[in-house]
Write a protein that holds these residues in place. Structure first.
Motif, PDB file in Angstrom:
ATOM      1  N   LYS A 104      57.716  33.794  32.062  1.00 36.08           N
ATOM      2  CA  LYS A 104      58.067  34.245  30.711  1.00 36.08           C
ATOM      3  C   LYS A 104      58.278  35.761  30.640  1.00 36.08           C
ATOM      4  CE  LYS A 104      55.651  30.430  28.406  1.00 36.08           C
ATOM      5  NZ  LYS A 104      55.363  29.705  29.672  1.00 36.08           N
ATOM      6  N   PRO A 105      59.161  36.310  31.478  1.00 39.76           N
ATOM      7  CA  PRO A 105      59.419  37.756  31.426  1.00 39.76           C
ATOM      8  C   PRO A 105      60.201  38.141  30.174  1.00 39.76           C
ATOM      9  CG  PRO A 105      60.966  36.704  32.914  1.00 39.76           C
ATOM     10  CD  PRO A 105      59.995  35.636  32.494  1.00 39.76           C
ATOM     11  N   GLN A 106      60.054  39.398  29.789  1.00 40.98           N
ATOM     12  CA  GLN A 106      60.837  39.913  28.664  1.00 40.98           C
ATOM     13  C   GLN A 106      62.289  40.110  29.065  1.00 40.98           C
ATOM     14  OE1 GLN A 106      59.715  43.858  27.376  1.00 40.98           O
ATOM     15  NE2 GLN A 106      60.620  43.579  25.354  1.00 40.98           N
ATOM     16  N   GLU A 107      62.512  40.533  30.298  1.00 36.67           N
ATOM     17  CA  GLU A 107      63.875  40.736  30.790  1.00 36.67           C
ATOM     18  C   GLU A 107      63.903  40.612  32.305  1.00 36.67           C
ATOM     19  OE1 GLU A 107      64.871  44.636  29.358  1.00 36.67           O
ATOM     20  OE2 GLU A 107      63.984  45.629  31.101  1.00 36.67           O
ATOM     21  N   ILE A 108      65.097  40.343  32.810  1.00 38.14           N
ATOM     22  CA  ILE A 108      65.341  40.313  34.250  1.00 38.14           C
ATOM     23  C   ILE A 108      66.205  41.513  34.569  1.00 38.14           C
ATOM     24  CG2 ILE A 108      66.327  39.010  36.173  1.00 38.14           C
ATOM     25  CD1 ILE A 108      66.069  36.560  34.106  1.00 38.14           C
ATOM     26  N   THR A 109      65.758  42.332  35.485  1.00 37.16           N
ATOM     27  CA  THR A 109      66.494  43.541  35.849  1.00 37.16           C
ATOM     28  C   THR A 109      66.802  43.501  37.336  1.00 37.16           C
ATOM     29  OG1 THR A 109      65.439  44.843  34.101  1.00 37.16           O
ATOM     30  CG2 THR A 109      66.434  46.052  35.920  1.00 37.16           C
ATOM     31  N   ILE A 110      68.059  43.721  37.655  1.00 35.27           N
ATOM     32  CA  ILE A 110      68.499  43.685  39.052  1.00 35.27           C
ATOM     33  C   ILE A 110      68.228  45.032  39.711  1.00 35.27           C
ATOM     34  CG2 ILE A 110      70.433  43.277  40.602  1.00 35.27           C
ATOM     35  CD1 ILE A 110      69.573  40.817  38.973  1.00 35.27           C
ATOM     36  N   SER A 111      67.637  44.994  40.888  1.00 41.00           N
ATOM     37  CA  SER A 111      67.415  46.208  41.666  1.00 41.00           C
ATOM     38  C   SER A 111      68.288  46.181  42.911  1.00 41.00           C
ATOM     39  CB  SER A 111      65.946  46.329  42.085  1.00 41.00           C
ATOM     40  OG  SER A 111      65.766  47.446  42.948  1.00 41.00           O
ATOM     41  N   ALA A 112      69.077  47.226  43.098  1.00 34.19           N
ATOM     42  CA  ALA A 112      69.860  47.364  44.320  1.00 34.19           C
ATOM     43  C   ALA A 112      69.036  47.952  45.453  1.00 34.19           C
ATOM     44  CB  ALA A 112      71.092  48.241  44.062  1.00 34.19           C
ATOM     45  N   LEU A 113      67.826  48.408  45.130  1.00 33.44           N
ATOM     46  CA  LEU A 113      66.939  49.008  46.114  1.00 33.44           C
ATOM     47  C   LEU A 113      65.827  48.035  46.450  1.00 33.44           C
ATOM     48  CD1 LEU A 113      68.484  51.424  44.825  1.00 33.44           C
ATOM     49  CD2 LEU A 113      66.434  52.804  45.218  1.00 33.44           C
ATOM     50  N   GLY A 114      65.441  48.026  47.731  1.00 32.99           N
ATOM     51  CA  GLY A 114      64.412  47.106  48.172  1.00 32.99           C
ATOM     52  C   GLY A 114      63.632  47.658  49.342  1.00 32.99           C
ATOM     53  N   VAL A 115      63.478  46.836  50.375  1.00 31.27           N
ATOM     54  CA  VAL A 115      62.618  47.189  51.507  1.00 31.27           C
ATOM     55  C   VAL A 115      63.061  48.489  52.176  1.00 31.27           C
ATOM     56  CG1 VAL A 115      61.938  46.481  53.836  1.00 31.27           C
ATOM     57  CG2 VAL A 115      61.852  44.830  51.962  1.00 31.27           C
ATOM     58  N   ARG A 116      64.361  48.654  52.387  1.00 31.12           N
ATOM     59  CA  ARG A 116      64.827  49.851  53.108  1.00 31.12           C
ATOM     60  C   ARG A 116      64.475  51.130  52.345  1.00 31.12           C
ATOM     61  NH1 ARG A 116      68.739  46.019  53.624  1.00 31.12           N
ATOM     62  NH2 ARG A 116      69.829  46.776  51.781  1.00 31.12           N
ATOM     63  N   GLU A 117      64.805  51.143  51.066  1.00 33.95           N
ATOM     64  CA  GLU A 117      64.503  52.328  50.259  1.00 33.95           C
ATOM     65  C   GLU A 117      62.998  52.491  50.066  1.00 33.95           C
ATOM     66  OE1 GLU A 117      68.570  51.158  49.923  1.00 33.95           O
ATOM     67  OE2 GLU A 117      66.758  50.000  49.467  1.00 33.95           O
ATOM     68  N   GLY A 118      62.276  51.360  50.057  1.00 34.04           N
ATOM     69  CA  GLY A 118      60.824  51.434  49.978  1.00 34.04           C
ATOM     70  C   GLY A 118      60.221  52.107  51.192  1.00 34.04           C
ATOM     71  N   LEU A 119      60.788  51.847  52.359  1.00 34.05           N
ATOM     72  CA  LEU A 119      60.325  52.512  53.577  1.00 34.05           C
ATOM     73  C   LEU A 119      60.543  54.019  53.479  1.00 34.05           C
ATOM     74  CD1 LEU A 119      59.382  52.521  56.562  1.00 34.05           C
ATOM     75  CD2 LEU A 119      61.765  52.136  57.194  1.00 34.05           C
ATOM     76  N   LEU A 120      61.713  54.438  52.991  1.00 32.68           N
ATOM     77  CA  LEU A 120      61.979  55.871  52.851  1.00 32.68           C
ATOM     78  C   LEU A 120      61.030  56.504  51.835  1.00 32.68           C
ATOM     79  CD1 LEU A 120      65.890  56.075  52.894  1.00 32.68           C
ATOM     80  CD2 LEU A 120      64.289  56.439  54.774  1.00 32.68           C
ATOM     81  N   TYR A 121      60.791  55.795  50.737  1.00 33.77           N
ATOM     82  CA  TYR A 121      59.854  56.301  49.736  1.00 33.77           C
ATOM     83  C   TYR A 121      58.463  56.485  50.348  1.00 33.77           C
ATOM     84  CZ  TYR A 121      57.095  56.438  45.406  1.00 33.77           C
ATOM     85  OH  TYR A 121      56.224  56.789  44.404  1.00 33.77           O
ATOM     86  N   ASP A 122      58.073  55.569  51.212  1.00 27.49           N
ATOM     87  CA  ASP A 122      56.770  55.641  51.878  1.00 27.49           C
ATOM     88  C   ASP A 122      56.668  56.874  52.763  1.00 27.49           C
ATOM     89  OD1 ASP A 122      54.195  54.400  52.430  1.00 27.49           O
ATOM     90  OD2 ASP A 122      54.975  53.964  54.433  1.00 27.49           O
ATOM     91  N   LYS A 123      57.812  57.415  53.211  1.00 28.53           N
ATOM     92  CA  LYS A 123      57.817  58.594  54.083  1.00 28.53           C
ATOM     93  C   LYS A 123      57.664  59.896  53.307  1.00 28.53           C
ATOM     94  CE  LYS A 123      58.725  56.097  57.775  1.00 28.53           C
ATOM     95  NZ  LYS A 123      57.708  55.917  58.836  1.00 28.53           N
ATOM     96  N   LEU A 124      57.816  59.850  51.974  1.00 30.94           N
ATOM     97  CA  LEU A 124      57.761  61.067  51.173  1.00 30.94           C
ATOM     98  C   LEU A 124      56.325  61.518  50.959  1.00 30.94           C
ATOM     99  CD1 LEU A 124      60.319  60.137  48.353  1.00 30.94           C
ATOM    100  CD2 LEU A 124      60.747  61.582  50.357  1.00 30.94           C
ATOM    101  N   ASP A 125      56.144  62.827  50.766  1.00 28.43           N
ATOM    102  CA  ASP A 125      54.831  63.312  50.371  1.00 28.43           C
ATOM    103  C   ASP A 125      54.643  63.068  48.869  1.00 28.43           C
ATOM    104  OD1 ASP A 125      56.065  65.451  48.896  1.00 28.43           O
ATOM    105  OD2 ASP A 125      56.155  66.648  50.721  1.00 28.43           O
ATOM    106  N   ASN A 126      53.433  63.244  48.392  1.00 28.23           N
ATOM    107  CA  ASN A 126      53.106  62.925  46.997  1.00 28.23           C
ATOM    108  C   ASN A 126      53.931  63.736  46.012  1.00 28.23           C
ATOM    109  OD1 ASN A 126      51.230  60.894  47.474  1.00 28.23           O
ATOM    110  ND2 ASN A 126      49.525  62.344  47.658  1.00 28.23           N
ATOM    111  N   GLU A 127      54.185  64.992  46.319  1.00 24.81           N
ATOM    112  CA  GLU A 127      54.951  65.841  45.411  1.00 24.81           C
ATOM    113  C   GLU A 127      56.368  65.293  45.215  1.00 24.81           C
ATOM    114  OE1 GLU A 127      56.497  70.482  44.978  1.00 24.81           O
ATOM    115  OE2 GLU A 127      55.177  69.903  46.630  1.00 24.81           O
ATOM    116  N   LYS A 128      57.015  64.909  46.300  1.00 22.91           N
ATOM    117  CA  LYS A 128      58.376  64.393  46.191  1.00 22.91           C
ATOM    118  C   LYS A 128      58.394  63.006  45.556  1.00 22.91           C
ATOM    119  CE  LYS A 128      60.360  67.089  49.965  1.00 22.91           C
ATOM    120  NZ  LYS A 128      60.977  67.052  51.327  1.00 22.91           N
TER     121      LYS A 128
END
Length: 507
Positions: free
Chosen positions: A290-314
């Motif tokens: 019962k979600p309020q909306e469905i939102t499509i994300s073009a970003l997933g595992v690959r971009e998540g890996l890059l995000y994991d490489k960032l420091d907290n400030e970035k």
């Protein structure tokens, strides 16, 4: 100047050498090379090969030999491409198919030789975490449940702002469902219902929140949905589907011959048979979660890996403002001018006493940073080119109404304030309030540029303020000659929009 002296690309950010991610999935093997590791990473090359590694794993327990051969050839090619692009780091990820198959270890050994890199075999929990990080990377303060549907598995994980919950993995990928059900959609529906019983916590937490749909099958469904409703903006990221209005569409996909679906030619033939399984799975998530909306994300595992490489400030940088700042740096005549324009418009909005939400404020800041990106185009087409660059640009942290607002702001800045000059569909996408805000920002910018000619250092000494019933542009005496008919007309147009009187004041 000879070409050898100009070999370094001037349109690239100076953030080091490119990085690449190779994603060995159950359906496809994909290479994406990014300009670098940043808060708003930009792909410089993207290629996939639909290998179907996970096509029969659920029933045979093995990776198909032909699929393995195709994957190894793709990996060898990707290695050459990475060498050609002078990639500094290559991260190779393998997911459900290699994880679940009995011959997975042998395949990974051969795959490492083919690509010349160590391969990280993701656990289901790690895959879910990276998928969630991809959504954190691509949305401004996300709040909901991420669902990453691949060829072999479905990962569900809760996300709020930058906090990621514990994820669950289920064998509900498109290829796995096709395999386990023997091609029977009704049997696939029963498999899905049974499996989702193990995700009760995630589905309960979804009630009234956003379901972030990650994965190629759901993006393909969204593309078909856009075709059915004749949606004006063919951008997948942050495309929103109303769950209440989507059930009939999902039934259409489940029941129809894929060849008869509108815009089906835009979907690869290898993915078309999986659309019905994605539709059934999404329908069950809607009914149970019962979600309020469905939102499509073009970003997933690959971009998540890059995000994991960032420091907290970035990590805590706003992805939209980071991307707008990058484009300002690459395409504006004076990048500092875009920052001064933001400060200049902020002073005017404050003096005007105009209420502005945080959402509207960050959109205006992005608009100021993007104000001059079309200056190299022919004067007759600067508005149109800027609109297209923004409307179809690779921005994240930006919903579709906000995208329309930014595109309209810069279009009106070049072409004048009449709504009749732009198509009604993008105006409708922005909505009445954002449309009027876009005209106002454009009117303010149309005063700024004849004063500053897009150069830094001018706007701080030529403030624009609202005082009483007047719009007042203050010019220092050494810039008094700027007050010609053109500038007077621009101030008058802004004042008329606000039902105020125009004043140019020499100080």
């Amino acid at each position: 100047m000879v070409l050898a002296e100009r070999s370094e690309a001037q349109g690239r950010l100076k953030i080091g050498r490119p990085v690449a991610i190779i994603d060995i999935g159950s359906n496809s093997v994909r290479l994406v090379a990014y300009e670098g590791v940043s808060r708003a990473p930009t792909p410089i090359y993207n290629e996939k090969v639909l290998c179907g590694l996970g096509r029969h794993v659920a029933t045979t327990g093995r990776l198909d030999d032909d699929a393995v051969e195709r994957a190894l050839r793709a990996l060898a090619r990707f290695r050459v491409l990475c060498d050609t692009m002078d990639v500094s780091e290559i991260y190779v990820l393998a997911t459900a198919a290699a994880r679940d198959a009995s011959n997975g270890p042998a395949f990974l050994e051969a795959a490492e030789k083919a690509c010349g890199c160590t391969i990280q075999l993701l656990s289901g929990a790690t895959e879910a975490r990276f998928s969630a990080y991809g959504v954190v990377s691509g949305f401004f303060r996300p709040d909901g449940v991420v669902g990453d549907m691949g060829g072999g598995s479905l990962e569900l994980v809760d996300v709020k702002d930058d906090q990621v919950g514990e994820g669950v993995t289920m064998p509900l990928g498109g290829l796995a469902l096709q395999d386990l059900s023997g091609g029977s959609l009704r049997k696939a529906e029963r498999i899905i219902r049974t499996a989702l019983e193990g995700a009760a916590d995630q589905l309960e937490s979804l009630h009234g929140r956003t379901f972030y749909a990650v994965g190629g099958t759901w993006r393909a469904l969204a593309r078909l949905h856009q075709a059915v409703i004749d949606y004006p903006l063919h951008v997948m990221h942050n495309y929103v589907i109303n769950p209440d209005d989507s059930i009939d569409f999902l039934h259409l996909v489940e029941d129809a011959d894929a060849k008869t679906l509108k815009d089906i030619e835009s979907i690869s033939e290898a993915r078309r048979p999986l659309l019905a399984y994605g539709a059934i799975l999404l329908e069950q998530i809607i009914r149970l979660g019962k979600p309020q909306e469905i939102t499509i994300s073009a970003l997933g595992v690959r971009e998540g890996l890059l995000y994991d490489k960032l420091d907290n400030e970035k990590r805590h940088l706003d992805p939209l403002l980071r991307a707008a700042s990058d484009l300002n740096l690459l395409r504006s005549r004076s990048p500092r001018h875009g920052e001064e324009l933001w400060e200049w418009t902020s002073r005017f909005i404050e003096s005007l006493g105009l209420p502005e939400t945080e959402y509207e404020r960050r959109l205006r800041q992005a608009g100021c940073l993007l104000a001059d990106i079309g200056w190299r185009a022919h004067p007759d087409y600067r508005g149109e080119q800027s609109l297209n660059l923004i409307a179809y640009g690779a921005f994240v942290g930006l919903d579709h109404p906000g995208r329309a607002y930014l595109a309209l702001s810069i279009f009106f800045r070049h072409e004048g304030l009449s709504p009749d000059k732009v198509g009604s569909r993008i105006v409708a996408l922005a909505g009445t309030r954002l449309m009027e805000r876009a005209r106002l920002l454009a009117a303010i910018m149309r005063v700024a540029f004849p004063v500053s000619v897009a150069m830094e250092g001018v706007l701080p000494e030529t403030p624009l303020i609202a005082r009483g019933r007047s719009v007042v542009l203050q010019l220092p005496s050494h810039r008094a000659d700027l007050a010609n008919e053109r500038l007077v007309g621009r101030v008058r147009a802004l004042a008329k929009l606000l039902n105020l009187e125009p004043v140019i004041e020499i100080i």
